[in-house]
Scaffold this active site. Structure first.
Site, PDB file in Angstrom:
ATOM      1  N   ASN A   6       0.858  -1.183   0.000  1.00  0.00           N
ATOM      2  CA  ASN A   6       0.000   0.000   0.000  1.00  0.00           C
ATOM      3  C   ASN A   6       0.895   1.234   0.000  1.00  0.00           C
ATOM      4  O   ASN A   6       1.454   1.610   1.029  1.00  0.00           O
ATOM      5  CB  ASN A   6      -0.885  -0.020   1.263  1.00  0.00           C
ATOM      6  CG  ASN A   6      -1.724   1.239   1.393  1.00  0.00           C
ATOM      7  OD1 ASN A   6      -1.831   2.028   0.444  1.00  0.00           O
ATOM      8  ND2 ASN A   6      -2.324   1.445   2.560  1.00  0.00           N
ATOM      9  N   LYS A   8       0.039   4.282  -0.465  1.00  0.00           N
ATOM     10  CA  LYS A   8      -0.644   5.501   0.001  1.00  0.00           C
ATOM     11  C   LYS A   8      -0.395   6.641  -1.010  1.00  0.00           C
ATOM     12  O   LYS A   8      -0.265   6.363  -2.196  1.00  0.00           O
ATOM     13  CB  LYS A   8      -0.180   5.852   1.414  1.00  0.00           C
ATOM     14  CG  LYS A   8      -0.244   4.642   2.356  1.00  0.00           C
ATOM     15  CD  LYS A   8      -0.050   4.972   3.787  1.00  0.00           C
ATOM     16  CE  LYS A   8      -0.046   3.687   4.600  1.00  0.00           C
ATOM     17  NZ  LYS A   8      -0.089   3.900   6.031  1.00  0.00           N
ATOM     18  N   HIS A  93      -9.672   1.546   4.754  1.00  0.00           N
ATOM     19  CA  HIS A  93      -8.426   1.782   5.496  1.00  0.00           C
ATOM     20  C   HIS A  93      -8.692   2.801   6.611  1.00  0.00           C
ATOM     21  O   HIS A  93      -9.484   3.730   6.422  1.00  0.00           O
ATOM     22  CB  HIS A  93      -7.359   2.306   4.532  1.00  0.00           C
ATOM     23  CG  HIS A  93      -5.992   2.287   5.130  1.00  0.00           C
ATOM     24  ND1 HIS A  93      -5.573   3.232   6.040  1.00  0.00           N
ATOM     25  CD2 HIS A  93      -4.957   1.429   4.978  1.00  0.00           C
ATOM     26  CE1 HIS A  93      -4.331   2.948   6.409  1.00  0.00           C
ATOM     27  NE2 HIS A  93      -3.941   1.854   5.775  1.00  0.00           N
ATOM     28  N   GLU A 142      -5.675  -4.230  10.796  1.00  0.00           N
ATOM     29  CA  GLU A 142      -4.659  -3.186  10.904  1.00  0.00           C
ATOM     30  C   GLU A 142      -4.946  -2.307  12.121  1.00  0.00           C
ATOM     31  O   GLU A 142      -5.666  -1.308  12.013  1.00  0.00           O
ATOM     32  CB  GLU A 142      -4.653  -2.318   9.642  1.00  0.00           C
ATOM     33  CG  GLU A 142      -4.312  -3.068   8.380  1.00  0.00           C
ATOM     34  CD  GLU A 142      -3.686  -2.172   7.339  1.00  0.00           C
ATOM     35  OE1 GLU A 142      -2.657  -2.548   6.795  1.00  0.00           O
ATOM     36  OE2 GLU A 142      -4.220  -1.071   7.096  1.00  0.00           O
TER      37      GLU A 142
END
Ligand code: PEP
Length: 221
Positions: A6, A8, A93, A142
């Site tokens: 990821n 971002k 997320h 997460e």
């Protein structure tokens, strides 16, 4: 086993292509290892092309997608268009829940759009009480305290959470762990019986670190 990168809001298109040129030939080819790279929307097309040209064992994912279809939704990226570029989409997320007010309802709408367009949603949950939309079988645990802090959860606790998530949502779901995973600690997560892989933020930006992570993953297959 899954490894999800990821990125971002990082890497220009040139930087993404440089990462791929270095990582692509070194990612192990193994039928039991699936590596998905999730760049910014603006890099998806070039990343996808480079993977095809290089015949690299990588899939492409998005970090989000629109809760709506095509139409008058300025600024949104609909699954109906993304489907040409991606196989997976990270949804829910914690950074999106915190910074963009995403609710379980919105995440369910996004998951439905993804599924209707043959995109596999990867639902991020921050604990065992978060809703996992129906028929979503790929989940990343997460914990917020572990994201980008250098302070990962213990592998044992992540494993317990994965076990609980499976008990609550069905044994078919696959649970990944994400939060400060590095080449030094990845094996401690991949050896946990209820975990099916890892999601990597910061450490995936460094190409050498990411290659090391993939090689270590291979030792656990
Ligand atoms: C993430 O945000 O999905 C993540 C895993 O981040 P990091 O590895 O940087 O903690």
């Amino acid at each position: 086993m899954w490894i999800i990168a990821n990125w971002k809001s990082n890497k220009t298109i040139a930087e993404a292509l440089d990462w791929l040129a270095q990582a692509g030939p070194k990612i192990p080819k193994n039928p039991n290892l699936t590596v998905v790279v999730c760049p910014c929307f603006s890099a998806l097309s070039e990343v996808k092309k480079a993977i095809i040209v290089g015949n690299f064992p990588l899939l492409v994912g998005a970090q989000d997608l629109s809760p709506f279809g095509m139409g008058a939704y300025t600024g949104e990226e609909p699954a109906q268009i993304l489907r040409e570029l991606i196989t997976h989409a990270i949804l829910g997320h914690s950074e999106r829940r915190q910074n963009f007010g995403e609710t379980d309802e919105i995440i369910s709408q996004k998951a439905a759009q993804a599924k209707a367009n043959n995109i596999t949603p990867l639902i991020c949950v921050q604990g065992t009480d978060i809703l996992i939309p129906q028929d979503c079988e790929l989940v990343a645990f997460e914990p917020i305290s572990a994201i980008g802090t250098g302070n990962p959860d213990t592998p044992e606790n992540a494993n317990e959470v994965a076990k609980t998530l499976k008990e609550k949502n069905g044994q078919d779901i696959q649970v990944l762990y994400g939060g400060s995973v590095t080449a030094d600690n990845v094996q401690s997560f991949l050896t946990q019986s209820f975990l099916s892989g890892v999601m990597i933020g910061k450490a995936s930006l460094d190409v050498q670190e990411f290659i090391k992570i993939c090689k270590k993953a291979l030792e656990n297959i």
